[in-house]
Design an enzyme around this catalytic site. Structure first.
Site, PDB file in Angstrom:
ATOM      1  N   ASP A  35       0.895  -1.083   0.220  1.00  0.00           N
ATOM      2  CA  ASP A  35       0.047   0.462   0.185  1.00  0.00           C
ATOM      3  C   ASP A  35       0.773   1.185   0.013  1.00  0.00           C
ATOM      4  O   ASP A  35       1.231   2.018   1.003  1.00  0.00           O
ATOM      5  CB  ASP A  35      -1.313  -0.349   1.080  1.00  0.00           C
ATOM      6  CG  ASP A  35      -2.089   1.733   1.405  1.00  0.00           C
ATOM      7  OD1 ASP A  35      -2.317   1.794   0.241  1.00  0.00           O
ATOM      8  OD2 ASP A  35      -2.538   1.632   2.661  1.00  0.00           O
ATOM      9  N   LYS A  75       1.681   8.219   0.317  1.00  0.00           N
ATOM     10  CA  LYS A  75       1.299   7.852   1.812  1.00  0.00           C
ATOM     11  C   LYS A  75       3.454   8.645   1.593  1.00  0.00           C
ATOM     12  O   LYS A  75       4.134   8.473   1.137  1.00  0.00           O
ATOM     13  CB  LYS A  75       2.008   6.371   2.142  1.00  0.00           C
ATOM     14  CG  LYS A  75       1.233   6.183   2.595  1.00  0.00           C
ATOM     15  CD  LYS A  75       1.486   4.238   3.032  1.00  0.00           C
ATOM     16  CE  LYS A  75      -0.011   4.062   3.268  1.00  0.00           C
ATOM     17  NZ  LYS A  75      -1.077   4.650   4.495  1.00  0.00           N
ATOM     18  N   ASP A  93       0.319  -5.047   4.936  1.00  0.00           N
ATOM     19  CA  ASP A  93      -1.493  -4.231   4.711  1.00  0.00           C
ATOM     20  C   ASP A  93      -1.801  -5.679   3.986  1.00  0.00           C
ATOM     21  O   ASP A  93      -2.921  -5.675   3.261  1.00  0.00           O
ATOM     22  CB  ASP A  93      -0.890  -3.399   4.003  1.00  0.00           C
ATOM     23  CG  ASP A  93      -2.284  -2.394   4.031  1.00  0.00           C
ATOM     24  OD1 ASP A  93      -2.892  -2.882   5.509  1.00  0.00           O
ATOM     25  OD2 ASP A  93      -2.940  -1.225   3.309  1.00  0.00           O
ATOM     26  N   GLU A 124      -8.000   2.426   0.583  1.00  0.00           N
ATOM     27  CA  GLU A 124      -8.253   1.424  -0.443  1.00  0.00           C
ATOM     28  C   GLU A 124      -8.452   0.179   0.019  1.00  0.00           C
ATOM     29  O   GLU A 124      -9.379  -0.909  -0.522  1.00  0.00           O
ATOM     30  CB  GLU A 124      -6.874   1.258  -1.433  1.00  0.00           C
ATOM     31  CG  GLU A 124      -6.116   0.095  -0.750  1.00  0.00           C
ATOM     32  CD  GLU A 124      -5.311   0.987   0.949  1.00  0.00           C
ATOM     33  OE1 GLU A 124      -5.451   1.643   1.317  1.00  0.00           O
ATOM     34  OE2 GLU A 124      -4.817  -0.322   1.188  1.00  0.00           O
ATOM     35  N   ARG A 168     -10.658  -0.856   2.094  1.00  0.00           N
ATOM     36  CA  ARG A 168     -12.425  -0.525   2.112  1.00  0.00           C
ATOM     37  C   ARG A 168     -12.973  -1.053   1.088  1.00  0.00           C
ATOM     38  O   ARG A 168     -14.031  -1.415   0.949  1.00  0.00           O
ATOM     39  CB  ARG A 168     -13.310   0.782   2.489  1.00  0.00           C
ATOM     40  CG  ARG A 168     -12.644   1.552   2.295  1.00  0.00           C
ATOM     41  CD  ARG A 168     -13.169   2.937   2.553  1.00  0.00           C
ATOM     42  NE  ARG A 168     -11.454   2.304   4.038  1.00  0.00           N
ATOM     43  CZ  ARG A 168     -11.514   4.192   4.795  1.00  0.00           C
ATOM     44  NH1 ARG A 168     -12.507   5.233   5.141  1.00  0.00           N
ATOM     45  NH2 ARG A 168     -10.940   4.120   5.803  1.00  0.00           N
TER      46      ARG A 168
HETATM   47  N1  BES Z   1      -2.843   0.340   5.213  1.00  0.00           N
HETATM   48  C1  BES Z   1      -3.030   1.344   5.231  1.00  0.00           C
HETATM   49  C2  BES Z   1      -4.014   1.313   7.612  1.00  0.00           C
HETATM   50  C3  BES Z   1      -2.338   1.521   8.032  1.00  0.00           C
HETATM   51  C4  BES Z   1      -2.287   2.108   8.385  1.00  0.00           C
HETATM   52  C5  BES Z   1      -2.194  -0.003   8.892  1.00  0.00           C
HETATM   53  C6  BES Z   1      -0.638   2.174   8.981  1.00  0.00           C
HETATM   54  C7  BES Z   1      -1.331  -0.414   8.994  1.00  0.00           C
HETATM   55  C8  BES Z   1      -0.486   0.425   9.484  1.00  0.00           C
HETATM   56  C9  BES Z   1      -4.247   1.867   5.115  1.00  0.00           C
HETATM   57  O1  BES Z   1      -4.594   1.504   3.688  1.00  0.00           O
HETATM   58  C10 BES Z   1      -4.960   3.515   5.131  1.00  0.00           C
HETATM   59  O2  BES Z   1      -3.998   4.143   4.408  1.00  0.00           O
HETATM   60  N2  BES Z   1      -5.785   4.194   5.646  1.00  0.00           N
HETATM   61  C11 BES Z   1      -5.282   5.539   5.710  1.00  0.00           C
HETATM   62  C12 BES Z   1      -6.723   5.933   5.989  1.00  0.00           C
HETATM   63  C13 BES Z   1      -7.516   7.197   5.658  1.00  0.00           C
HETATM   64  C14 BES Z   1      -6.744   8.505   4.010  1.00  0.00           C
HETATM   65  C15 BES Z   1      -8.944   7.886   5.546  1.00  0.00           C
HETATM   66  C16 BES Z   1      -4.819   5.743   7.172  1.00  0.00           C
HETATM   67  O3  BES Z   1      -5.040   4.590   8.173  1.00  0.00           O
HETATM   68  O4  BES Z   1      -4.418   7.139   7.053  1.00  0.00           O
HETATM   69 ZN    ZN Z   2      -3.748  -0.188   3.070  1.00  0.00          ZN
HETATM   70 MN    MN Z   3      -4.083   2.507   2.458  1.00  0.00          MN
END
Ligand code: BES
Ligand code: ZN
Ligand code: MN
Length: 487
Positions: free
Chosen positions: A257, A264, A275, A336, A338
């Site tokens: 991811d 990111k 992920d 992504e 969800r």
């Molecule tokens: N895979 C990430 C969530 C995550 C972050 C898991 C850090 C483990 C460690 C997910 O896809 C994500 O990026 N979520 C975002 C959502 C936001 C954009 C609403 C997040 O948590 O920042």
């Molecule tokens: Zn993710």
């Molecule tokens: Mn993500």
């Protein structure tokens, strides 16, 4: 790690040899040297403590280890015994010793309790050194086997069940540990075949064209920026009554991811190789269930994609149509998971009409902010299912803490242009993510969502794991199946 059962009385000179002792109850038959070593190490038999000493027995030098099983009446006794086993392997793994005998002669432990010691020992010994070509001799694991002596009648049968569970946890850890240049959707599927073919688990795989024909616009929108072909991996285990509705476990399998166009920041981005931890747990539990021939009908579905930025990647603001027909405005391409889960869940309901759905996902960073690394977050539309999962979490050690849901949260993901947007405000980010998934669950379908973002990877050693992949998720699902779907 091999677990071997040795028959007959144990020779006095076998070395190294370990015993599990209760708290503040050092056995009186131990040599004074061992008791003195325990005292000097401030060893009292608390769960997870270990010490060892060298003593003369029958003219040989014998290394004697003790591991603490804690209070014999503690309500978390099983976990404490796992820690006792784990403490032994942590101590002996690179000790130079190739085998450790654990002597249960005269023990008051029941077979299931001995099996807990062995499970802890095996799980704590797991590591993945495939890519280390320069370990020196002292750094290499030396311990190859645990020999079990004097265990009560029935221990081997109890262990066979836990050994299946250990295999499942180890498979998950392997999947989670592999880097994303090695583990991507197609190679994840290959590994599932390699481990599950011949176990009785039936595997099916949907490729991009099949998913496109089914209208999985959300899942495919995520995959669109990657040269890796997405896959929907389906694993069926029919150990229960013929024709009985399966219970479905659905995993988020984002093999890497980057965030996509909503890229990111670089620091820590390498973590996003894990992920796919939800999908890894689903594959692992399928292996465990098959290996122990669980008397239950379970289907595991993994939505496997890679989330990359690219000239062809989806853009913030794009509107995608999901398999359910509902449309989504993709505000943030980093939300992504969800988008993958919603189509995987819609397909699961259409294909299997399951008795219940439990999804697992490393879904939100906000979950780690809320619960840290102690509990996975549990969201559910059904109190009975929630209660069963919470209980399975407590019993297995893969602990869960229930989180709220509700209409007030749900309206935070309404979109001005589509049926919903894929992110809400920063506040309650884990909850709005759960609300999003909930919009794809059919009315009346018992559903739970486990946000395990804080649990699949550990930066320091824990109770039954070294730093790295924990295998979280396999144990709670296996326990849920044992206690609610079998027998
Ligand atoms: N895979 C990430 C969530 C995550 C972050 C898991 C850090 C483990 C460690 C997910 O896809 C994500 O990026 N979520 C975002 C959502 C936001 C954009 C609403 C997040 O948590 O920042
Ligand atoms: Zn993710
Ligand atoms: Mn993500």
């Amino acid at each position: 790690m091999q677990i071997e059962f040795v028959a007959g009385p144990l020779a006095a000179t076998v070395s190294p040899v370990a015993r599990i002792v209760d708290q503040d109850a050092l056995p009186a038959d131990l040599e004074a040297v061992v008791l003195e070593a325990a005292r000097a190490a401030r060893f009292s038999g608390k769960a997870g403590q270990a010490c060892d000493a060298f003593v003369a027995r029958d003219g040989a030098v014998v290394r004697v280890a003790l591991a603490g099983g804690g209070d014999a009446k503690a309500k978390d006794r099983t976990a404490a015994l796992e820690r006792a086993g784990a403490a032994l392997t942590a101590r002996f793994l690179t000790s130079g010793e190739a085998a450790l005998t654990v002597d249960f002669t005269g023990t008051r432990l029941a077979p299931a309790e001995v099996a807990a010691v062995l499970l802890g020992a095996r799980l704590r010994a797991w590591r993945y050194d495939l890519y280390r070509t320069k370990l020196n001799e002292e750094q290499k694991p030396s311990l190859k086997s645990i020999r079990v002596a004097g265990a009560p009648e029935g221990t081997e049968a109890a262990w066979a069940v836990e050994a299946a569970l250990a295999e499942g946890v180890e498979f998950t850890r392997e999947l989670v540990t592999e880097p994303a240049n090695v583990l991507y959707p197609a190679s994840f599927v290959e590994r599932a075949h390699k481990r599950l073919d011949g176990t009785g688990v039936k595997i099916r795989v949907l490729d991009r064209d099949e998913m496109a024909a089914l209208g999985m616009g959300a899942l495919l929108g995520v995959a669109q920026g990657s040269v890796r072909e997405p896959k929907l991996l389906v694993m069926e285990w029919k150990g229960g009554p013929a024709g009985g509705k399966p219970t479905a476990f659905v995993g988020k399998g984002v093999t890497f991811d980057t965030g996509g166009i909503s890229l990111k920041p670089p620091a820590g981005m390498e973590d996003m190789k894990w992920d796919m931890g939800g999908a890894g747990a689903v594959a692992g539990v399928m292996l465990a269930l098959a290996k122990r021939k669980a008397k239950a009908n379970v289907v595991g579905i993994c939505g496997l994609v890679e989330n990359m930025p690219d000239g062809n990647a989806q853009r913030p603001g794009d509107v995608v149509t999901t398999m359910s027909g509902q449309t989504v405005e993709v505000i943030n391409t980093d939300a992504e998971g969800r988008l993958v889960l919603c189509d995987a869940i819609t397909w699961t309901q259409k294909e299997f009409a399951p008795a219940a759905i439990v999804d697992l996902a490393t879904l939100t960073g906000a979950m780690i902010i809320s619960l840290g690394h102690e509990y996975g977050g549990l969201f559910a539309n059904d109190d009975d299912l929630a209660a069963k999962l919470l209980a399975a979490g407590e019993a297995s050690g893969d602990k869960l803490w229930r989180q709220p849901m509700g209409p007030a949260y749900d309206k935070l993901i309404d979109s001005p242009i589509a049926d919903m947007k894929n992110v809400g405000p920063r506040e309650g980010g884990s909850i709005t993510a759960a609300q999003f998934i909930g919009r794809y669950v059919d009315k009346g379908m018992p559903w739970a969502h486990l946000d395990i973002a804080g649990m699949v990877w550990a930066n320091k050693p824990g109770q039954t794991w070294d730093k790295g992949a924990t295998g979280y998720g396999v144990r709670v699902l296996d326990r849920f199946v044992r206690d609610n779907l079998e027998g």
